[in-house]
Design a protein around this motif. Sequence first.
Motif, mmCIF file in Angstrom:
data_model
loop_
_atom_site.group_PDB
_atom_site.id
_atom_site.type_symbol
_atom_site.label_atom_id
_atom_site.label_comp_id
_atom_site.label_asym_id
_atom_site.label_seq_id
_atom_site.Cartn_x
_atom_site.Cartn_y
_atom_site.Cartn_z
ATOM 1 N N LEU A 169 0.755 -1.134 -0.007
ATOM 2 C CA LEU A 169 -0.095 -0.106 -0.064
ATOM 3 C C LEU A 169 0.921 1.378 0.134
ATOM 4 C CD1 LEU A 169 -2.698 -1.175 2.617
ATOM 5 C CD2 LEU A 169 -2.905 -1.003 0.268
ATOM 6 N N ASP A 170 2.241 1.216 -0.280
ATOM 7 C CA ASP A 170 2.836 2.404 -0.446
ATOM 8 C C ASP A 170 2.701 3.612 -1.178
ATOM 9 O OD1 ASP A 170 4.884 1.111 1.610
ATOM 10 O OD2 ASP A 170 6.456 0.999 0.148
ATOM 11 N N LYS A 171 2.117 3.072 -2.430
ATOM 12 C CA LYS A 171 1.571 4.027 -3.378
ATOM 13 C C LYS A 171 0.185 4.619 -3.173
ATOM 14 C CE LYS A 171 4.367 2.236 -7.221
ATOM 15 N NZ LYS A 171 4.410 1.375 -8.498
ATOM 16 N N ASN A 172 -0.360 3.989 -2.207
ATOM 17 C CA ASN A 172 -1.635 4.799 -1.699
ATOM 18 C C ASN A 172 -1.531 5.693 -0.929
ATOM 19 O OD1 ASN A 172 -2.108 1.474 -2.520
ATOM 20 N ND2 ASN A 172 -4.349 2.331 -2.345
ATOM 21 N N ILE A 173 -0.264 6.024 -0.206
ATOM 22 C CA ILE A 173 -0.210 6.966 0.906
ATOM 23 C C ILE A 173 -0.183 8.405 0.120
ATOM 24 C CG2 ILE A 173 1.424 8.153 2.271
ATOM 25 C CD1 ILE A 173 2.355 5.329 3.046
ATOM 26 N N ALA A 174 -1.192 9.064 0.915
ATOM 27 C CA ALA A 174 -1.238 10.917 0.365
ATOM 28 C C ALA A 174 -0.701 11.364 1.600
ATOM 29 C CB ALA A 174 -2.684 10.795 0.126
ATOM 30 N N THR A 175 0.162 12.296 1.261
ATOM 31 C CA THR A 175 0.706 13.277 2.244
ATOM 32 C C THR A 175 -0.077 14.169 2.749
ATOM 33 O OG1 THR A 175 2.904 12.757 1.139
ATOM 34 C CG2 THR A 175 2.734 14.658 2.812
ATOM 35 N N MET A 176 -0.639 14.312 4.094
ATOM 36 C CA MET A 176 -1.634 15.303 4.675
ATOM 37 C C MET A 176 -1.150 15.417 5.932
ATOM 38 S SD MET A 176 -5.217 14.348 3.075
ATOM 39 C CE MET A 176 -5.414 14.392 1.408
ATOM 40 N N ALA A 177 -1.281 16.851 6.359
ATOM 41 C CA ALA A 177 -1.079 16.981 7.835
ATOM 42 C C ALA A 177 -2.500 16.356 8.709
ATOM 43 C CB ALA A 177 -1.107 18.325 8.286
ATOM 44 N N HIS A 178 -2.131 16.094 9.857
ATOM 45 C CA HIS A 178 -3.316 15.180 10.463
ATOM 46 C C HIS A 178 -4.807 16.046 10.384
ATOM 47 C CE1 HIS A 178 -0.318 12.485 11.690
ATOM 48 N NE2 HIS A 178 -0.046 12.910 12.520
ATOM 49 N N PRO A 179 -4.989 17.330 10.744
ATOM 50 C CA PRO A 179 -6.238 18.062 10.685
ATOM 51 C C PRO A 179 -6.735 17.934 9.155
ATOM 52 C CG PRO A 179 -4.540 19.576 11.970
ATOM 53 C CD PRO A 179 -3.751 18.286 11.262
ATOM 54 N N GLU A 180 -6.096 18.107 8.346
ATOM 55 C CA GLU A 180 -6.440 17.934 6.925
ATOM 56 C C GLU A 180 -6.948 16.651 6.496
ATOM 57 O OE1 GLU A 180 -3.668 19.674 7.665
ATOM 58 O OE2 GLU A 180 -4.548 21.503 7.425
ATOM 59 N N ALA A 181 -6.243 15.581 6.967
ATOM 60 C CA ALA A 181 -6.625 14.280 6.667
ATOM 61 C C ALA A 181 -8.012 14.025 7.467
ATOM 62 C CB ALA A 181 -5.402 13.257 7.161
ATOM 63 N N LEU A 182 -8.096 14.418 8.654
ATOM 64 C CA LEU A 182 -9.553 14.156 9.156
ATOM 65 C C LEU A 182 -10.474 14.983 8.536
ATOM 66 C CD1 LEU A 182 -11.334 13.255 11.736
ATOM 67 C CD2 LEU A 182 -10.598 15.394 12.839
ATOM 68 N N GLU A 183 -10.224 15.936 8.062
ATOM 69 C CA GLU A 183 -11.427 16.666 7.193
ATOM 70 C C GLU A 183 -11.422 16.139 5.827
ATOM 71 O OE1 GLU A 183 -12.137 21.116 5.313
ATOM 72 O OE2 GLU A 183 -10.438 20.896 6.390
ATOM 73 N N ALA A 184 -10.553 15.437 5.239
ATOM 74 C CA ALA A 184 -10.665 14.905 4.093
ATOM 75 C C ALA A 184 -11.344 13.448 4.395
ATOM 76 C CB ALA A 184 -9.419 14.479 3.087
ATOM 77 N N LEU A 185 -11.000 12.689 5.228
ATOM 78 C CA LEU A 185 -11.609 11.645 5.691
ATOM 79 C C LEU A 185 -13.202 11.634 5.854
ATOM 80 C CD1 LEU A 185 -11.363 8.582 6.282
ATOM 81 C CD2 LEU A 185 -10.990 9.207 8.530
ATOM 82 N N LEU A 186 -13.514 12.572 6.623
ATOM 83 C CA LEU A 186 -14.885 12.892 6.863
ATOM 84 C C LEU A 186 -15.859 13.271 5.581
ATOM 85 C CD1 LEU A 186 -14.473 14.341 10.460
ATOM 86 C CD2 LEU A 186 -15.128 12.010 9.826
ATOM 87 N N GLY A 187 -14.864 14.261 4.547
ATOM 88 C CA GLY A 187 -15.576 14.771 3.595
ATOM 89 C C GLY A 187 -15.831 13.758 2.420
#
Length: 330
Positions: A169-187
Amino acid sequence: MTPNIYSRREALRLGAIGAGAAALSAACAPGAGGSGKEVGIAIGNGISYAAFNVIRAKGWLEQELQGRTITWKIISGGGPTRDALLSGKLQIGSTGLGPLLIGWDAGVPWKIVSSLNDMPLWLVAKDPKFKTLRDFRQGDQIAAVQPGSIQSVMLQKAAQQQLGDPHALDKNIATMAHPEALEALLGGQIAAAYTSPPFQFQALEQGARKLVDSYDLFGTHGFNVMAATEEYAEKNQDVLAAVHKTIARANDFITKQPAEAAKILANAEKGKISAAQYEKYLTYKGIEFTTTPHGLLKIAAFMKQIGVIKKVPADWRDLAFDTVKNENGS
């Protein structure tokens, strides 16, 4: 100077670019090891840095380092922190164990001043189709601070166990800071997020589920540490001692007075998260606020096994300054 053992391709993939000759040259630049009056400190997002909220609110570092100016900067990821330390733009900075070990392996002259805590790290997903790692396909993005972060190392360990390939899953990783990652996940913009407390807790509170728990992979382990370059440390032992001392003091305060610590965190966030909720997060089972580094050797051994680093420290103290060498680390 130690030569860079990574190819450029590997360095880019692991987030270790700059960890070789260019970065080491920067470490020799003016200011990189200076003993100036300003002490710049890099911290990140989340309750991993609760000690510093307390330290700043109480003014403890200013009391210990009278005559010096303390400045603070939020930086997401150990790679940018490393570069700031090597360039002399900052003097003390936080990093997860993954980037610390990658940098050390590549010859970066930095070591641990103090650990901050032990914390379980979770991979979380909201879409019900994601129940295990076998459900992820090409293009299903998984947020992490960066490739080579401790979260990406945990994902690799889980992929080894569940998929038989740590790099699946290395190529699945998207670089994001934690707050932005949470927002993107919930959205719904990403499939999953490998973050940290409190973001992983907030994700579950809003309908996500836990897919991977790092404590199931490695047992109790450290999360973030504070690091400095050897050159800076040689000239500024008082700064290192003060940082370690105040972290220990703050950790004791958080452990013994979590309600009061939670109020400080809530005030720092201007009430975005209530004090009652912060107290719940600070006292979550498995979280320990400690200056002692834990899990370095077992995480390093795994990273070497899968080819992320090429050597393992003979002793965890090889990566630490005297501030923590007498503690019961691992």
